[in-house]
Design a protein around this motif. Structure first.
Motif, PDB file in Angstrom:
ATOM      1  N   GLY A 159       4.485  56.989   9.451  1.00 14.70           N
ATOM      2  CA  GLY A 159       4.301  56.895  10.888  1.00 14.70           C
ATOM      3  C   GLY A 159       2.871  57.221  11.267  1.00 14.70           C
ATOM      4  N   MET A 160       2.651  57.531  12.537  1.00 16.32           N
ATOM      5  CA  MET A 160       1.292  57.733  13.045  1.00 16.32           C
ATOM      6  C   MET A 160       0.595  58.954  12.450  1.00 16.32           C
ATOM      7  N   GLY A 161       1.351  59.876  11.866  1.00 16.89           N
ATOM      8  CA  GLY A 161       0.746  61.064  11.264  1.00 16.89           C
ATOM      9  C   GLY A 161       0.400  60.892   9.804  1.00 16.89           C
ATOM     10  N   VAL A 162       0.310  59.637   9.335  1.00 23.29           N
ATOM     11  CA  VAL A 162       0.111  59.391   7.915  1.00 23.29           C
ATOM     12  C   VAL A 162      -1.232  59.901   7.400  1.00 23.29           C
ATOM     13  N   GLN A 163      -2.280  59.858   8.246  1.00 20.01           N
ATOM     14  CA  GLN A 163      -3.591  60.310   7.793  1.00 20.01           C
ATOM     15  C   GLN A 163      -3.553  61.781   7.409  1.00 20.01           C
ATOM     16  N   THR A 164      -2.956  62.606   8.263  1.00 19.56           N
ATOM     17  CA  THR A 164      -2.829  64.041   7.963  1.00 19.56           C
ATOM     18  C   THR A 164      -1.969  64.254   6.730  1.00 19.56           C
ATOM     19  N   PHE A 165      -0.883  63.492   6.634  1.00 25.37           N
ATOM     20  CA  PHE A 165       0.015  63.632   5.488  1.00 25.37           C
ATOM     21  C   PHE A 165      -0.702  63.265   4.194  1.00 25.37           C
ATOM     22  N   LYS A 166      -1.490  62.195   4.233  1.00 27.19           N
ATOM     23  CA  LYS A 166      -2.235  61.789   3.041  1.00 27.19           C
ATOM     24  C   LYS A 166      -3.206  62.882   2.599  1.00 27.19           C
ATOM     25  N   GLU A 167      -3.857  63.502   3.563  1.00 24.60           N
ATOM     26  CA  GLU A 167      -4.791  64.576   3.234  1.00 24.60           C
ATOM     27  C   GLU A 167      -4.077  65.749   2.574  1.00 24.60           C
ATOM     28  N   GLU A 168      -2.840  66.025   3.016  1.00 22.60           N
ATOM     29  CA  GLU A 168      -2.056  67.094   2.397  1.00 22.60           C
ATOM     30  C   GLU A 168      -1.693  66.736   0.957  1.00 22.60           C
ATOM     31  N   VAL A 169      -1.320  65.488   0.745  1.00 21.28           N
ATOM     32  CA  VAL A 169      -0.980  65.043  -0.605  1.00 21.28           C
ATOM     33  C   VAL A 169      -2.201  65.122  -1.513  1.00 21.28           C
ATOM     34  N   CYS A 170      -3.348  64.645  -0.998  1.00 17.81           N
ATOM     35  CA  CYS A 170      -4.584  64.694  -1.792  1.00 17.81           C
ATOM     36  C   CYS A 170      -4.985  66.127  -2.105  1.00 17.81           C
ATOM     37  N   ALA A 171      -4.797  67.023  -1.116  1.00 16.60           N
ATOM     38  CA  ALA A 171      -5.133  68.426  -1.334  1.00 16.60           C
ATOM     39  C   ALA A 171      -4.267  69.013  -2.440  1.00 16.60           C
ATOM     40  N   ALA A 172      -2.972  68.663  -2.401  1.00 16.21           N
ATOM     41  CA  ALA A 172      -2.043  69.165  -3.419  1.00 16.21           C
ATOM     42  C   ALA A 172      -2.393  68.625  -4.804  1.00 16.21           C
TER      43      ALA A 172
END
Length: 512
Positions: A494-507
């Protein structure tokens, strides 16, 4: 072979969309700038409008360079900043070499009364070169990304260490760019003729062409490949060319923005606009579908369904981002998606047939602002409202009939007692936990090669698609669906995908 080709197309598709996101902002401000210059506006607002328009024109007139850098940085697996810098320099090298060869071989076209129109050449950043338009940026961006990913990790002994890494990529690209620049002096004129012929064929097929284009543009959304259909028609000569105020523009969107910048002298909009009206379904179709889903839900679940559907509907209608709404029913019934695509094609065909000439690329906000500088007699926006009102009823009736007749389990019709709000959570509390779940569901960190995103989807390339565990991915509170295409996995967020992607990359410990 087909899987590999599909992977390449997926990567290119998501890289191209990066600069397009910024195009939407440019178009919005360009329209504002034009409105501020209207005669009844105070002089200080007209001056402000002129400044804004000049700024936006600088982007519109240099899309090739913007696409070049955007694609290169998006396709680069690592060292994205260096890839962007190499792309910029390579682009300049191409212009210089191409211009120099045209000069040395006496191939430079003479400037006529309408500039370089019709000569196959154009001015790019002060260089007269073979006119490849946005294709030049796309080609160089992909070329740089390929060399960068293949050679940027190459290191040499201490004495020659300065020439290792990204510098080695840069060194290789210099002779390659020289050869490409010379070759394009002879190859591109032939390609340009082919593009003109193909464009002419599609443009002359009339309503059939509009129908096929509209259907494919909507039907391909689940694959993420719809960008490969509409992008060339909207931003390259495939969608047509037009001379506006002494300058040549290619592609439906570019032509419209140029007309927008000169709205005072425009008496009719170019026919290429037929490729830039797919925002119609985002506005009217989204409202009808949402209403049908809510209406068909069980009475005791309707309030819950409203809480899930209405936010997605607003985003689709206002901003033109339909994926959150699309994936609510797409995976439940591919038949509904097929019918939805057909209704979309029928709507756009009718609009064009009756003479509507309204630019509708995104949502309602962009549509209203972009068309405001033109007279209603030019855009025929009242026809859009009339057709939209009728088609909303058609969409609603057809969807309600199919959902009830075939007992399609759209939200609120499930037999389970699981709460829909738990299944699709618009504002999850544990984003980091979701990121860990996604990584685990994708087979672990060691199975993940690349993580990117588009408007609404987390796009991941995995090493072994057999290790992907759907049961784990379904536990991610933010996901609204999963699309698997070989090693390319899309998790709809959804629209929050950018933040979610950053969390995945951080992990994962990935830094960009």
């Amino acid at each position: 072979m087909n899987t590999r080709m599909n992977e390449v197309m997926q990567k290119f598709s998501r890289s191209v969309i990066v600069p397009v996101k910024f195009m939407a902002v440019m178009g919005l401000f360009l329209a504002v700038g034009v409105i501020l210059q209207l005669q009844f506006m105070p002089s200080f607002l007209q001056t402000l409008g002129s400044l804004i328009k000049t700024m936006m024109d600088s982007m519109l007139n240099n899309l090739s360079l913007i696409f070049c850098i955007g694609i290169a940085s998006s396709l680069a697996n690592k060292k994205k900043v260096e890839a962007s810098l190499i792309a910029l320099i390579t682009f300049l090298f191409f212009l210089a070499a191409n211009n120099a060869w045209l000069t040395l071989t006496n191939q430079l076209a003479a400037t006529g009364e309408v500039g370089l129109f019709g000569t196959g050449q154009g001015m790019v950043l002060g260089f007269q070169v073979v006119d490849m338009n946005v294709f030049l940026g796309m080609i160089i961006g992909c070329l740089v990304a390929w060399f960068h990913n293949k050679f940027s990790d190459k290191e040499f002994i201490d004495l020659f260490s300065i020439y290792g890494g990204s510098r080695f990529t840069f060194m290789l690209l210099i002779p390659v760019t020289l050869v490409l620049a010379i070759a394009m002096c002879y190859i591109w004129p032939v390609i340009n003729q082919g593009i003109s012929s193909l464009s002419g064929f599609i443009l002359t097929t009339g309503l059939i062409g509009v129908f096929v284009y509209a259907f494919g543009n909507r039907f391909l959304i689940p694959t993420g490949l719809h960008h490969l259909l509409w992008m060339p028609f909207c931003f390259t000569a495939l969608g047509g060319t037009a001379e506006i105020n002494g300058k040549m523009y290619s592609g439906a969107v570019n032509i419209f923005y140029a007309e927008l910048a000169n709205s005072g002298s425009i008496v009719s909009l170019d026919h290429s606009l037929r490729f830039a009206t797919f925002g119609f379904v985002k506005i009217f179709g989204s409202i009808a579908i949402a209403a049908a889903i809510i209406y068909c839900a069980k009475k005791e679940k309707r309030e819950e369904v409203k809480g899930m559907v209405l936010p997605s509907t607003f985003v689709a209608m206002a901003a033109g981002i339909t994926e959150p709404l699309d994936f609510i029913f797409l995976f439940t019934s591919p038949l509904l998606w097929f019918v939805h695509s057909l209704l979309t094609a029928i709507s756009e065909t009718i609009l064009w047939a009756i003479g509507a000439r309204t630019y509708m690329l995104y949502g309602l906000i962009d549509t209203l602002v972009s068309n405001a500088p033109f007279s209603p007699n030019i855009t025929k926006f009242y026809l859009v409202i009339a057709v939209g009102s009728i088609m909303m009823i058609v969409w609603f009736v057809v969807f309600v009939f199919l959902i009830k007749k075939l007992d399609i389990k759209t939200p609120g019709r499930e037999n389970t007692i699981e709460s829909i709000s738990e299944k699709i959570d618009l504002v999850p509390e544990k984003v980091k936990d979701d990121a860990i779940l996604v990584i685990k569901g994708l087979g672990g960190a060691e199975n993940i090669e690349q993580v990117t995103n588009c408007f609404t989807r987390l796009r991941v390339t995995v090493k072994d698609d057999m290790r992907v565990d759907d049961s784990i991915l379904q536990k991610v509170s933010q996901q609204k669906g999963v699309v698997k295409n070989g090693k390319n996995i899309q998790v709809i967020i959804g629209m929050g995908v950018q933040t979610f992607k950053e969390e995945v990359c951080a992990a994962l410990g990935i830094t960009e």
